[in-house]
Scaffold this active site. Sequence first.
Site, short mmCIF file in Angstrom:
data_model
loop_
_atom_site.label_atom_id
_atom_site.label_comp_id
_atom_site.label_asym_id
_atom_site.label_seq_id
_atom_site.Cartn_x
_atom_site.Cartn_y
_atom_site.Cartn_z
N ARG A 1 23.77 38.85 35.51
CA ARG A 1 24.06 39.19 36.91
C ARG A 1 23.60 40.60 37.26
O ARG A 1 23.83 41.54 36.52
CB ARG A 1 25.56 39.06 37.16
CG ARG A 1 25.98 39.54 38.53
CD ARG A 1 27.28 38.95 38.94
NE ARG A 1 28.43 39.62 38.35
CZ ARG A 1 29.69 39.31 38.66
NH1 ARG A 1 29.95 38.34 39.52
NH2 ARG A 1 30.69 39.94 38.09
N ARG B 1 38.12 40.05 30.57
CA ARG B 1 38.36 39.58 31.95
C ARG B 1 38.75 38.11 31.97
O ARG B 1 39.59 37.69 32.76
CB ARG B 1 37.12 39.83 32.81
CG ARG B 1 37.01 41.29 33.22
CD ARG B 1 35.60 41.65 33.63
NE ARG B 1 35.17 40.98 34.83
CZ ARG B 1 33.90 40.80 35.16
NH1 ARG B 1 32.94 41.22 34.35
NH2 ARG B 1 33.57 40.20 36.26
N LYS C 1 32.37 33.11 43.42
CA LYS C 1 33.14 33.41 44.63
C LYS C 1 32.32 34.30 45.58
O LYS C 1 32.27 34.07 46.77
CB LYS C 1 34.46 34.12 44.28
CG LYS C 1 35.36 33.32 43.35
CD LYS C 1 36.71 33.99 43.13
CE LYS C 1 36.66 35.30 42.35
NZ LYS C 1 36.27 35.16 40.93
N ARG D 1 45.23 38.06 42.87
CA ARG D 1 44.93 37.70 41.48
C ARG D 1 46.17 37.59 40.63
O ARG D 1 46.06 37.34 39.43
CB ARG D 1 44.05 38.78 40.84
CG ARG D 1 42.60 38.60 41.18
CD ARG D 1 41.79 39.53 40.32
NE ARG D 1 40.49 39.63 40.91
CZ ARG D 1 39.35 39.49 40.26
NH1 ARG D 1 39.35 39.28 38.98
NH2 ARG D 1 38.21 39.57 40.89
N ARG E 1 26.56 45.54 36.40
CA ARG E 1 27.90 46.12 36.39
C ARG E 1 28.32 46.42 34.96
O ARG E 1 28.11 45.61 34.08
CB ARG E 1 28.89 45.13 37.01
CG ARG E 1 28.98 45.25 38.51
CD ARG E 1 29.72 44.11 39.13
NE ARG E 1 31.03 43.84 38.52
CZ ARG E 1 31.87 42.91 38.99
NH1 ARG E 1 31.54 42.20 40.04
NH2 ARG E 1 33.02 42.70 38.39
#
Length: 208
Positions: A122, A163, A13, A88, A152
């Site tokens: 990432r 998650r 996204k 969400r 992160r």
Amino acid sequence: MKLVLLGPPGAGKGTLSGNLVKELGFLHLSAGDMLRSEMKKGSEIGKKAKSFVESGTLVPDDLIIDMMINVLDGEDNKVGIILDGFPRTVAQAEALDKKMKPDLAVNISTPYDIIIKRLSGRLLCKNCGAIYNTMSYDKDTCEKCGGELYQRDDDKPETVANRLKVYEEQSKPLIDYYKNQGILNELDGSKDSKVLVGEFKKIMEMYK
Ligand code: ADP
């Protein structure tokens, strides 16, 4: 155009949003980026959100709804606004409908094995938030602004699993929510990010 991006963490996204900002001039509003910036500042919102974000659970609806509705009050953009990571939950979607009904929702579906690989590699720029991946980028500074790159905390494997569970239980119902409104479109998040921009442009044409 008011666009809502749906999809599990790591679907792409943020990357698609970055490309739409660059190529089409969209305004990108990312709930996750805003929460991370509030946490960095140590603001009231940041302090309240910290433990939820770090454990990979959703921050309470009232907190995120207040934050996003406030932001939307001050924002306008001729080309369009991308909402990334908000809503969400169905309660958040209902609150958004009252404030600013989206014209289009795009769900980026991506298989979980790809997501897990992406999230574990990432990296983000500390300075401008640009997203990289160790699979395709081997420097430790940002090529856009020279900022330092970091991983992160919530991209650790234990938190990623949580998650994905949260996504299944709380965010997946949004697919039906927007399908019922007749504004849902699908993109295949396993495709290359450049291909996705092209496919997004075709979807956008249908809604002009
Ligand atoms: P990703 O899409 O990769 O999961 P984000 O940067 O969008 O990551 O979000 C990071 C974290 O911020 C989430 O795991 C959650 O704790 C919090 N968060 C972001 N958006 C929302 C939201 N709309 N409602 C509740 N919590 C949110």
